[in-house]
Design a protein around this motif. Structure first.
Motif, short mmCIF file in Angstrom:
data_model
loop_
_atom_site.label_atom_id
_atom_site.label_comp_id
_atom_site.label_asym_id
_atom_site.label_seq_id
_atom_site.Cartn_x
_atom_site.Cartn_y
_atom_site.Cartn_z
N ARG A 164 14.81 57.27 57.27
CA ARG A 164 15.42 58.37 56.54
C ARG A 164 16.90 58.09 56.27
NH1 ARG A 164 16.14 62.84 58.93
NH2 ARG A 164 15.45 62.49 61.07
N VAL A 165 17.40 58.56 55.14
CA VAL A 165 18.79 58.32 54.73
C VAL A 165 19.38 59.64 54.24
CG1 VAL A 165 20.30 57.02 53.20
CG2 VAL A 165 18.19 55.96 54.07
N HIS A 166 20.60 59.95 54.69
CA HIS A 166 21.23 61.22 54.35
C HIS A 166 22.72 61.03 54.06
CE1 HIS A 166 17.65 63.44 55.69
NE2 HIS A 166 17.62 62.56 56.69
N ILE A 167 23.25 61.98 53.29
CA ILE A 167 24.69 62.06 53.03
C ILE A 167 25.18 63.38 53.61
CG2 ILE A 167 26.53 62.00 51.30
CD1 ILE A 167 24.37 60.96 49.30
N VAL A 168 26.21 63.33 54.46
CA VAL A 168 26.88 64.54 54.94
C VAL A 168 28.21 64.66 54.21
CG1 VAL A 168 28.05 65.59 56.92
CG2 VAL A 168 25.75 64.65 57.18
N LEU A 169 28.43 65.83 53.59
CA LEU A 169 29.61 66.02 52.75
C LEU A 169 30.50 67.11 53.32
CD1 LEU A 169 26.88 65.74 50.62
CD2 LEU A 169 28.81 65.18 49.15
N PRO A 170 31.53 66.74 54.08
CA PRO A 170 32.47 67.74 54.61
C PRO A 170 33.39 68.27 53.51
CG PRO A 170 32.53 65.68 55.88
CD PRO A 170 31.81 65.40 54.60
N GLY A 171 33.95 69.44 53.78
CA GLY A 171 34.98 69.99 52.92
C GLY A 171 36.36 69.69 53.44
N ARG A 172 37.29 70.59 53.18
CA ARG A 172 38.69 70.41 53.58
C ARG A 172 38.83 70.76 55.05
NH1 ARG A 172 42.81 74.11 53.56
NH2 ARG A 172 41.41 75.65 52.64
N SER A 216 33.41 70.55 64.18
CA SER A 216 32.11 70.96 64.74
C SER A 216 31.07 71.19 63.64
CB SER A 216 32.29 72.23 65.57
OG SER A 216 32.84 73.28 64.79
N ASP A 217 31.52 71.62 62.45
CA ASP A 217 30.59 71.79 61.32
C ASP A 217 29.97 70.45 60.93
OD1 ASP A 217 31.27 74.53 61.08
OD2 ASP A 217 32.96 74.05 59.78
N VAL A 218 30.80 69.41 60.92
CA VAL A 218 30.32 68.09 60.54
C VAL A 218 29.37 67.55 61.61
CG1 VAL A 218 31.00 65.74 59.93
CG2 VAL A 218 32.42 67.69 59.22
N ALA A 219 29.73 67.75 62.87
CA ALA A 219 28.85 67.29 63.95
C ALA A 219 27.49 67.96 63.88
CB ALA A 219 29.52 67.57 65.31
N GLU A 220 27.46 69.26 63.59
CA GLU A 220 26.19 69.98 63.47
C GLU A 220 25.39 69.50 62.27
OE1 GLU A 220 24.67 71.87 65.47
OE2 GLU A 220 26.17 72.68 66.85
N ALA A 221 26.08 69.20 61.16
CA ALA A 221 25.37 68.68 59.98
C ALA A 221 24.75 67.32 60.28
CB ALA A 221 26.33 68.58 58.80
N PRO A 229 13.31 65.92 60.28
CA PRO A 229 12.71 65.07 59.23
C PRO A 229 12.67 65.74 57.87
CG PRO A 229 11.39 65.02 61.23
CD PRO A 229 12.39 66.10 61.43
N SER A 230 12.81 67.07 57.82
CA SER A 230 12.80 67.76 56.54
C SER A 230 14.19 67.97 55.96
CB SER A 230 12.10 69.13 56.69
OG SER A 230 12.86 69.99 57.52
N ALA A 231 15.22 67.43 56.62
CA ALA A 231 16.60 67.60 56.14
C ALA A 231 16.74 67.01 54.74
CB ALA A 231 17.57 66.93 57.10
N PRO A 232 17.52 67.65 53.87
CA PRO A 232 17.69 67.14 52.51
C PRO A 232 18.55 65.88 52.49
CG PRO A 232 19.13 69.01 52.86
CD PRO A 232 18.27 68.90 54.09
N LEU A 233 18.54 65.20 51.37
CA LEU A 233 19.38 64.00 51.21
C LEU A 233 20.85 64.34 51.38
CD1 LEU A 233 19.96 61.04 50.32
CD2 LEU A 233 19.86 61.88 47.96
N ARG A 234 21.31 65.40 50.71
CA ARG A 234 22.72 65.81 50.74
C ARG A 234 22.87 67.06 51.61
NH1 ARG A 234 26.21 64.84 45.94
NH2 ARG A 234 25.50 62.93 44.93
N ILE A 235 23.77 66.99 52.60
CA ILE A 235 23.97 68.10 53.51
C ILE A 235 25.45 68.48 53.53
CG2 ILE A 235 23.72 68.92 55.89
CD1 ILE A 235 21.57 66.77 56.27
N PRO A 236 25.83 69.66 53.01
CA PRO A 236 27.23 70.08 53.08
C PRO A 236 27.60 70.44 54.52
CG PRO A 236 25.89 71.84 52.16
CD PRO A 236 24.98 70.65 52.32
N ALA A 237 28.85 70.23 54.87
CA ALA A 237 29.32 70.53 56.23
C ALA A 237 30.59 71.36 56.13
CB ALA A 237 29.58 69.25 57.01
N GLY A 238 30.50 72.64 56.46
CA GLY A 238 31.65 73.52 56.38
C GLY A 238 31.45 74.60 55.34
#
Length: 250
Positions: A164-172, A216-221, A229-238
């Motif tokens: 599985r491959v995912h992108i976590v995208l934090p904000g500011r 902590s938002d990024v760590a949880e993402a 296993p059902s997590a989407p490809l792109r996951i926003p964090a924050g």
């Protein structure tokens, strides 16, 4: 227990992620350019390794020392706020060497063992600035957008092999050292045309009012990506990341 290897654990998102996975019973390999075991709680499930993602020999040594890696988190990176016109060529190279090529090199070093096992998770941490146009971080944005593109293709390539491959995208995130680490690379504060634009960006980064992203938002993402296993490809964090991603989807 599964083993997670995280790059860039000396502060911010990487450090918080290492702590979270340790608390939840995982074996953690926390990597840093200059290892400091005192940053993390003592645990027989923790190993702190030296790793410079821009150095092929360092990558090979760290991956060999790590052994089995069930989850790879590519978090190491830095920013360099500067108008595109004023960004020094060496800064451009350094941004792409660390943020883009460093991530790619780690993926190439770890994927063979995951592909052989037909199991594993790769999580690349980028940024929601890749979905929102902002001034003075164009080169940084480009380096992270390139990782998004690589990750999207990698997800398709790895699907037949059970990885599985995912992108976590934090904000500011005003509470991390991103702004502090980026300050030596500022260009334009002494330019009459660009100074107001750059100062406005600095003020926005330091502003902790309104929706922001916490480490902590990024760590949880990352936890979500690693364990669901059902997590989407792109996951926003924050909270701000979720807002920006929803606006981008309109």
């Amino acid at each position: 227990m599964p083993t997670i290897l995280i790059t860039g654990c000396s502060s911010g998102f990487g450090l918080e992620t290492a702590k979270l996975f340790l608390e939840r019973g995982w074996d953690v390999i926390a990597t840093m350019r200059n290892p400091d075991p005192d940053l993390l709680p003592l645990s027989e499930r923790l190993r702190v390794l030296s790793l410079d993602v821009t150095d092929p020999a360092s990558i090979a040594q760290a991956v060999a020392a790590a052994g089995r890696i069930d989850v790879l988190v590519n978090n190491a990176g830095f920013g360099a706020p500067s108008p595109i016109e004023l960004t020094a060529p060496e800064t451009v190279r350094s941004l792409f060497e660390t943020n883009t090529i460093g991530t790619l090199s780690m993926v190439q070093a770890v994927l063979p063992q995951m592909r052989r096992r037909r199991a594993g998770v790769v999580i690349n941490v980028t940024s929601t600035v890749t979905v929102k146009t902002l001034p003075v971080i164009g080169v940084y944005r480009a380096s992270k957008a390139a990782v998004n593109a690589l990750t999207e293709s990698l997800a398709v390539e790895m699907e037949p092999f059970g990885v599985r491959v995912h992108i976590v995208l934090p904000g500011r995130s005003p509470t991390t050292r991103f702004g502090q680490n980026a300050r030596p690379h500022f260009r334009g504060l002494d330019d009459a045309d660009y100074a107001p634009m750059l100062q406005q960006f600095i003020n926005s980064v330091q502003d902790d009012t309104g929706p922001v992203t916490h480490a902590s938002d990024v760590a949880e993402a990352i936890w979500h990506a690693a364990t669901d296993p059902s997590a989407p490809l792109r996951i926003p964090a924050g909270a701000d990341a979720e807002l920006w991603m929803s606006e981008a989807a309109l």
